[in-house]
Design a protein around this motif. Sequence first.
Motif, short mmCIF file in Angstrom:
data_model
loop_
_atom_site.label_atom_id
_atom_site.label_comp_id
_atom_site.label_asym_id
_atom_site.label_seq_id
_atom_site.Cartn_x
_atom_site.Cartn_y
_atom_site.Cartn_z
N ASP A 146 0.83 -1.21 0.00
CA ASP A 146 0.00 0.00 0.00
C ASP A 146 0.86 1.26 0.00
OD1 ASP A 146 -2.51 -1.32 -0.01
OD2 ASP A 146 -2.30 -1.71 2.14
N LYS B 91 -2.95 4.41 -5.60
CA LYS B 91 -4.01 4.40 -4.61
C LYS B 91 -4.05 5.75 -3.93
CE LYS B 91 -4.12 -0.52 -3.54
NZ LYS B 91 -4.00 -1.55 -2.48
N ASP B 92 -5.23 6.18 -3.58
CA ASP B 92 -5.47 7.45 -2.92
C ASP B 92 -5.29 7.29 -1.41
OD1 ASP B 92 -6.65 10.19 -2.77
OD2 ASP B 92 -8.22 9.08 -1.69
N ASP C 201 -6.66 8.85 1.08
CA ASP C 201 -7.93 8.87 1.81
C ASP C 201 -8.64 7.53 1.71
OD1 ASP C 201 -7.69 11.50 2.77
OD2 ASP C 201 -8.37 12.30 0.84
N THR C 202 -8.58 6.91 0.54
CA THR C 202 -9.18 5.59 0.37
C THR C 202 -8.50 4.59 1.29
OG1 THR C 202 -9.73 6.08 -1.94
CG2 THR C 202 -9.69 3.75 -1.31
N LEU C 203 -7.16 4.61 1.30
CA LEU C 203 -6.41 3.70 2.19
C LEU C 203 -6.77 3.96 3.65
CD1 LEU C 203 -2.90 3.81 0.49
CD2 LEU C 203 -4.51 1.89 0.49
N PHE D 95 -9.65 5.21 4.88
CA PHE D 95 -11.01 4.75 5.18
C PHE D 95 -11.13 3.23 5.09
CE2 PHE D 95 -11.98 9.25 4.22
CZ PHE D 95 -12.47 9.58 5.46
N GLN D 96 -10.22 2.58 4.35
CA GLN D 96 -10.19 1.12 4.31
C GLN D 96 -9.37 0.56 5.48
OE1 GLN D 96 -8.50 0.38 0.42
NE2 GLN D 96 -10.51 0.35 -0.57
N ASP E 296 0.51 12.97 -1.20
CA ASP E 296 -0.50 12.81 -2.24
C ASP E 296 -0.25 13.75 -3.42
OD1 ASP E 296 -2.80 11.66 -3.38
OD2 ASP E 296 -4.05 13.29 -2.61
#
Length: 168
Positions: A110, A119-120, A122-124, A126-127, A147
Motif C-alpha cells: 500500500d 491508490k489514494d 484517503d481511500t487507504l 477509510f479502508q 498525495d
Amino acid sequence: MSLPIVVHQLIKTKASFISRHLTPDKLAKISTLLPFSFNKKLIEITLNTILKEQIIDNCFDFLTNKIVLINIKDADLNIGLSFSHKKLVCLYFSQLKQIADAELSINTPDAICLMLQEKDPDTLFFQRKLSINGDTELAHQLKNTIDAFDPETMPKLLKLLLGKQVNT
C-alpha cells in the motif's frame, strides 16, 4: 542489439530478481543489520531527490522541529522523519518504535501504491490500510503532501523496483 536496450533488459531482469527475493520482512531485517549511517544517508538522498520540488516550495516546513514516524507494518520497520535546513532528515531507522509527534502506519504494497499514486491516501485511510496516530493534523499534512507528489520525478529504476514489488 543496442547498448541502451541491453542495459534496460539487464535492469528489468535484476529488478525482477530483487523484488522476488527481497520481501518486505527480509528487506527490513537486512537493512536493520546495516549501519544506521548508511540507511540514514540512503533515505535522505532518496527522499530529498524525489521530493525536491516540494522542498523548494516549502511544502515540508510544517515538519520543522517535529518527528513523524513511518511504520511499515509488514516489515516491522520504523522510520523517523523530520525537516531541518531545507532537507528531510532521517532521525531513526529500526525495528523499535520510538517517540514521535505523529505516526503513519501502512503495509509495504500500500505504501508503494501510495508513492506511485496508484491508490489514494484517503481511500487507504477509510479502508483502514493507512492508520494515523498522535498529532493527526501533522500526519494529515504529511499525507496530503505525499498525495501531491509527482511520481514522474522518481528515478526510473526506483519506479521499476517499486512496481515489481507490488506486482509480485
